[in-house]
Design an enzyme around this catalytic site. Structure first.
Site, mmCIF file in Angstrom:
data_model
loop_
_atom_site.group_PDB
_atom_site.id
_atom_site.type_symbol
_atom_site.label_atom_id
_atom_site.label_comp_id
_atom_site.label_asym_id
_atom_site.label_seq_id
_atom_site.Cartn_x
_atom_site.Cartn_y
_atom_site.Cartn_z
ATOM 1 N N GLU A 153 -0.716 15.580 9.559
ATOM 2 C CA GLU A 153 -0.414 14.189 9.178
ATOM 3 C C GLU A 153 -0.899 13.326 10.144
ATOM 4 O O GLU A 153 -0.551 13.488 11.336
ATOM 5 C CB GLU A 153 0.863 13.919 8.638
ATOM 6 C CG GLU A 153 1.264 14.676 7.341
ATOM 7 C CD GLU A 153 2.144 14.182 6.790
ATOM 8 O OE1 GLU A 153 2.198 13.110 6.104
ATOM 9 O OE2 GLU A 153 3.355 14.716 6.681
ATOM 10 N N ASP A 154 -1.354 12.116 9.949
ATOM 11 C CA ASP A 154 -1.640 10.891 10.741
ATOM 12 C C ASP A 154 -0.273 10.525 11.321
ATOM 13 O O ASP A 154 -0.184 10.327 12.582
ATOM 14 C CB ASP A 154 -2.433 9.753 10.172
ATOM 15 C CG ASP A 154 -1.959 9.378 8.750
ATOM 16 O OD1 ASP A 154 -0.674 10.119 8.284
ATOM 17 O OD2 ASP A 154 -2.277 8.706 8.159
ATOM 18 N N PHE A 174 4.158 -1.293 11.961
ATOM 19 C CA PHE A 174 3.187 -0.929 11.364
ATOM 20 C C PHE A 174 2.062 -0.579 12.160
ATOM 21 O O PHE A 174 1.600 -1.496 13.014
ATOM 22 C CB PHE A 174 2.669 -1.880 10.043
ATOM 23 C CG PHE A 174 1.622 -1.400 9.305
ATOM 24 C CD1 PHE A 174 1.938 -0.731 8.202
ATOM 25 C CD2 PHE A 174 0.463 -1.802 9.354
ATOM 26 C CE1 PHE A 174 0.911 -0.288 7.207
ATOM 27 C CE2 PHE A 174 -1.016 -1.338 8.708
ATOM 28 C CZ PHE A 174 -0.520 -0.742 7.591
ATOM 29 N N LYS A 177 7.706 8.052 13.350
ATOM 30 C CA LYS A 177 8.716 7.112 13.223
ATOM 31 C C LYS A 177 10.276 7.608 12.968
ATOM 32 O O LYS A 177 10.669 7.601 11.921
ATOM 33 C CB LYS A 177 8.546 5.728 12.235
ATOM 34 C CG LYS A 177 6.895 5.397 12.611
ATOM 35 C CD LYS A 177 6.859 4.059 11.437
ATOM 36 C CE LYS A 177 5.498 3.539 11.655
ATOM 37 N NZ LYS A 177 5.108 2.812 10.308
ATOM 38 N N ASP A 222 -5.297 2.865 8.140
ATOM 39 C CA ASP A 222 -5.852 1.988 7.879
ATOM 40 C C ASP A 222 -4.867 0.602 7.570
ATOM 41 O O ASP A 222 -3.639 1.075 7.556
ATOM 42 C CB ASP A 222 -6.519 1.953 6.403
ATOM 43 C CG ASP A 222 -5.381 2.148 5.092
ATOM 44 O OD1 ASP A 222 -4.492 3.172 5.637
ATOM 45 O OD2 ASP A 222 -5.479 1.492 4.343
ATOM 46 N N ARG A 252 -9.663 2.347 9.938
ATOM 47 C CA ARG A 252 -9.607 3.651 10.230
ATOM 48 C C ARG A 252 -10.487 4.430 11.073
ATOM 49 O O ARG A 252 -10.253 5.472 11.632
ATOM 50 C CB ARG A 252 -9.962 4.536 8.890
ATOM 51 C CG ARG A 252 -9.053 4.243 7.787
ATOM 52 C CD ARG A 252 -9.305 5.289 6.642
ATOM 53 N NE ARG A 252 -8.866 5.047 5.385
ATOM 54 C CZ ARG A 252 -7.459 5.556 5.043
ATOM 55 N NH1 ARG A 252 -6.544 6.066 5.978
ATOM 56 N NH2 ARG A 252 -6.923 5.045 3.843
ATOM 57 N N ASP A 278 6.605 9.288 8.592
ATOM 58 C CA ASP A 278 7.200 7.692 8.548
ATOM 59 C C ASP A 278 8.537 7.920 7.714
ATOM 60 O O ASP A 278 9.467 8.336 8.396
ATOM 61 C CB ASP A 278 6.426 6.691 7.662
ATOM 62 C CG ASP A 278 6.876 5.136 7.347
ATOM 63 O OD1 ASP A 278 7.827 4.791 8.281
ATOM 64 O OD2 ASP A 278 6.509 4.518 6.716
ATOM 65 N N GLY A 300 -5.664 9.764 6.021
ATOM 66 C CA GLY A 300 -5.412 9.291 7.227
ATOM 67 C C GLY A 300 -5.461 10.332 8.517
ATOM 68 O O GLY A 300 -5.590 9.882 9.556
HETATM 69 P P1 5GP Z 1 5.772 9.073 4.679
HETATM 70 O O1 5GP Z 1 6.544 7.846 4.420
HETATM 71 O O2 5GP Z 1 5.680 9.819 3.524
HETATM 72 O O3 5GP Z 1 6.175 9.904 6.069
HETATM 73 O O4 5GP Z 1 4.324 8.675 5.043
HETATM 74 C C1 5GP Z 1 3.407 8.445 3.892
HETATM 75 C C2 5GP Z 1 2.173 7.711 4.370
HETATM 76 O O5 5GP Z 1 2.323 6.319 4.572
HETATM 77 C C3 5GP Z 1 1.347 8.188 5.809
HETATM 78 O O6 5GP Z 1 0.797 9.409 5.471
HETATM 79 C C4 5GP Z 1 0.579 7.028 6.069
HETATM 80 O O7 5GP Z 1 -0.809 7.142 5.378
HETATM 81 C C5 5GP Z 1 1.239 5.822 5.261
HETATM 82 N N1 5GP Z 1 1.851 5.115 6.670
HETATM 83 C C6 5GP Z 1 3.244 5.193 6.995
HETATM 84 N N2 5GP Z 1 3.350 4.227 8.148
HETATM 85 C C7 5GP Z 1 2.223 3.637 8.394
HETATM 86 C C8 5GP Z 1 1.790 2.955 9.370
HETATM 87 O O8 5GP Z 1 2.451 2.101 10.317
HETATM 88 N N3 5GP Z 1 0.374 2.499 9.137
HETATM 89 C C9 5GP Z 1 -0.420 2.860 8.102
HETATM 90 N N4 5GP Z 1 -1.603 2.620 8.371
HETATM 91 N N5 5GP Z 1 0.122 3.741 7.316
HETATM 92 C C10 5GP Z 1 1.331 4.092 7.275
#
Ligand code: 5GP
Length: 190
Positions: A110-111, A163, A142, A170, A176, A114, A55
């Site tokens: 990181e993109d 989301f 978030k 993606d 993407r 979450d 991402g």
């Molecule tokens: P984490 O929960 O570990 O912070 O995030 C894990 C991964 O979940 C992120 O790097 C991303 O790839 C995916 N992710 C979390 N929220 C979103 C979202 O709103 N959209 C998309 N496309 N991916 C997400």
């Protein structure tokens, strides 16, 4: 529509409607600001700027140019957390980092942060590997979803717990290559 078009009316991916949230100009401005912030903090330290695939590919590519100067890059991809990350520093990489982090100032790109699990696991991994410092640069955050209570040190935008797709993110591997960020329409289906 050209390949680089920014659909202003929204778009449909996998049967779901997404509407514009952050346009390409706002992303570019945020990336420029983050580049300035990182250069001010680490500009003389030859930082290791680590791209968390898939991402963050677009954000990382733009951010390293915005930082400028002396830096090194590395790339990794994290698999599922089954078995998790334990205090020994083990983590399930599907593409492992290629550069030693010992005594380096590491910035994890990181993109989106979450739940914060990915950032948390990678912070501990790099600390275990002897990094001099570890910071996170995220385009999106978030806060409501973050279970770690550890916001990114360098942040583009705080967004609601919805989301999103585009600019590297993606939905079912599509979207993407969109130049802007789109959010799932509250109405849901197209
Ligand atoms: P984490 O929960 O570990 O912070 O995030 C894990 C991964 O979940 C992120 O790097 C991303 O790839 C995916 N992710 C979390 N929220 C979103 C979202 O709103 N959209 C998309 N496309 N991916 C997400």
């Amino acid at each position: 529509m050209s390949a680089n078009a920014e659909p202003r009316e929204g778009l449909v991916i996998g049967g779901h409607r997404f509407v514009p949230m952050i346009d390409a100009a706002a992303i570019a401005a945020a990336v420029g600001r983050l580049g300035d912030e990182i250069r001010a903090s680490f500009g003389n330290a030859n930082p290791l700027i680590v791209c968390v695939l898939n991402g963050a590919a677009l954000f990382h590519a733009d951010l390293i140019r915005a930082i400028g100067g002396e830096l090194e890059v590395d790339y990794l991809r994290v698999g599922s957390y089954d078995g998790g990350m334990v205090s020994t520093g083990r983590i399930n990489f599907t593409a492992a980092p290629g550069t030693s982090a010992r005594d380096r100032n590491v910035i994890l790109v990181e993109d989106i942060v979450d739940t914060g699990r990915t950032a948390d696991h990678l912070r501990r991994y790099y600390q275990h590997k002897g990094a001099a410092s570890v910071a996170v640069a995220a385009l999106l955050y978030k806060r409501e979803a973050d279970i770690t209570g550890h916001p990114p040190e360098f942040l583009g935008f705080e967004i609601p717990d919805r989301f999103v797709v585009g600019y590297g993110l993606d939905y079912q591997q599509q979207g993407r290559n969109l130049p802007a960020v789109y959010v799932l329409d509250a109405g849901g289906a197209a």
